[in-house]
Design a protein around this motif. Structure first.
Motif, short mmCIF file in Angstrom:
data_model
loop_
_atom_site.label_atom_id
_atom_site.label_comp_id
_atom_site.label_asym_id
_atom_site.label_seq_id
_atom_site.Cartn_x
_atom_site.Cartn_y
_atom_site.Cartn_z
N TYR A 83 68.20 -35.44 18.03
CA TYR A 83 68.43 -36.82 17.59
C TYR A 83 69.69 -36.88 16.74
CZ TYR A 83 67.65 -41.17 14.91
OH TYR A 83 67.78 -42.40 14.31
N VAL A 84 70.52 -37.89 17.01
CA VAL A 84 71.69 -38.18 16.18
C VAL A 84 71.56 -39.60 15.68
CG1 VAL A 84 74.21 -38.35 16.10
CG2 VAL A 84 73.13 -36.59 17.51
N SER A 85 71.37 -39.77 14.39
CA SER A 85 71.21 -41.11 13.81
C SER A 85 72.57 -41.80 13.72
CB SER A 85 70.57 -41.03 12.43
OG SER A 85 71.38 -40.29 11.54
N ASN A 89 74.48 -38.91 9.22
CA ASN A 89 74.17 -37.92 10.25
C ASN A 89 74.88 -36.59 10.05
OD1 ASN A 89 76.73 -38.75 10.98
ND2 ASN A 89 76.04 -39.93 12.75
N GLN A 144 81.43 -38.14 13.82
CA GLN A 144 80.50 -38.31 14.95
C GLN A 144 80.50 -37.08 15.83
OE1 GLN A 144 78.13 -40.03 14.86
NE2 GLN A 144 78.16 -41.84 16.12
N ALA A 147 78.35 -34.61 14.03
CA ALA A 147 76.93 -34.96 14.13
C ALA A 147 76.36 -34.54 15.47
CB ALA A 147 76.75 -36.46 13.92
#
Length: 240
Positions: A83-85, A89, A144, A147
């Motif tokens: 999972y990547v919030s 993150n 990103q 993450a």
């Protein structure tokens, strides 16, 4: 092709408030699914409910043939569900290298972790050049990438991402999409929530359109993108 992740009759929200109502969806092994829809339609709540981060009032979640309904995230990560919030993150006060090491916290194979860190640097050379930098100093696109790379360190067979393209420049968006394509082609299934509707529908194979907590449309992503009625009614894209 069989499914690695299925969710049936999902009713979810926070406290006593129902936000998602009777939603069912599935993700195939090695597949790619986009979940799109207007702001406030319950997309993030839906994703979080599959992982135990939102309250699940009703429904069933099955991952790789096992019922994971209500299971804690540390257990699902160990099973191969990543999972990547959307926010928070990365560990801002840790270096890129340390963030990658933290991503492998469920693993006990030191040699394999070291090899996978090098693999992440090959996939994300932008990170290797700055591996001793603190994550808090990175640009939005770099964060990103970190993450995603950190989530990949747990060797997920399916990866769920919440708005990975949010607030990024056009160049960063294209970079992230290309990284996701490489990850997907390597065999990791992807389920992606995204407000950049046109770009994510062009990337994913299948799509679900969520409106006010309910499924309004599902099917082939390219077909939905080309559907003028869907673009106008649900996606805010208008005619090309």
């Amino acid at each position: 092709m069989s499914d690695i992740l299925t969710a049936t009759g999902i009713k979810a929200g926070y406290g006593d408030v129902h936000i998602v109502n009777d939603v069912s969806l599935h993700l195939e092994y090695g597949g790619s699914v986009a979940i799109v829809g207007p702001n406030g339609s319950g997309k993030s709540t839906l994703l979080k409910s599959l992982l135990g981060f939102a309250r699940l009032f009703d429904g069933k979640v099955v991952f790789d043939g096992r019922d994971i309904t209500g299971m804690t995230s540390d257990k699902t990560v160990a099973m191969g569900l990543g999972y990547v919030s959307q926010t928070d993150n990365v560990f801002a006060n840790l270096t890129i290298q340390e963030n990658l090491e933290m991503g492998a916290y469920v693993r006990h194979d030191a040699a394999g972790v070291k090899q996978d860190i090098e693999r992440m640097y090959q996939m994300f050379p932008e990170l290797e050049r700055r591996k001793k930098f603190y994550a808090g100093s990175l640009s939005g696109g770099e964060r990103q990438m970190l993450a995603i790379a950190r989530a990949m360190m747990a060797n997920p067979r399916a990866l769920l991402l919440d708005e990975p393209l949010a607030s990024l420049s056009h160049k960063a968006v294209e970079t992230i999409v290309e990284k996701l394509r490489i990850i997907n082609e390597s065999g990791t299934a992807l389920m992606i929530i995204e407000q950049n509707t046109r770009r994510i529908l062009a990337f994913a194979r299948r799509a679900y359109v969520l409106v006010t907590g309910r499924l309004a449309l599902e099917g082939d992503a390219a077909t939905i993108l080309e559907n003028e009625d869907a673009r106008r009614r649900y996606l805010g894209l208008g005619a090309d």
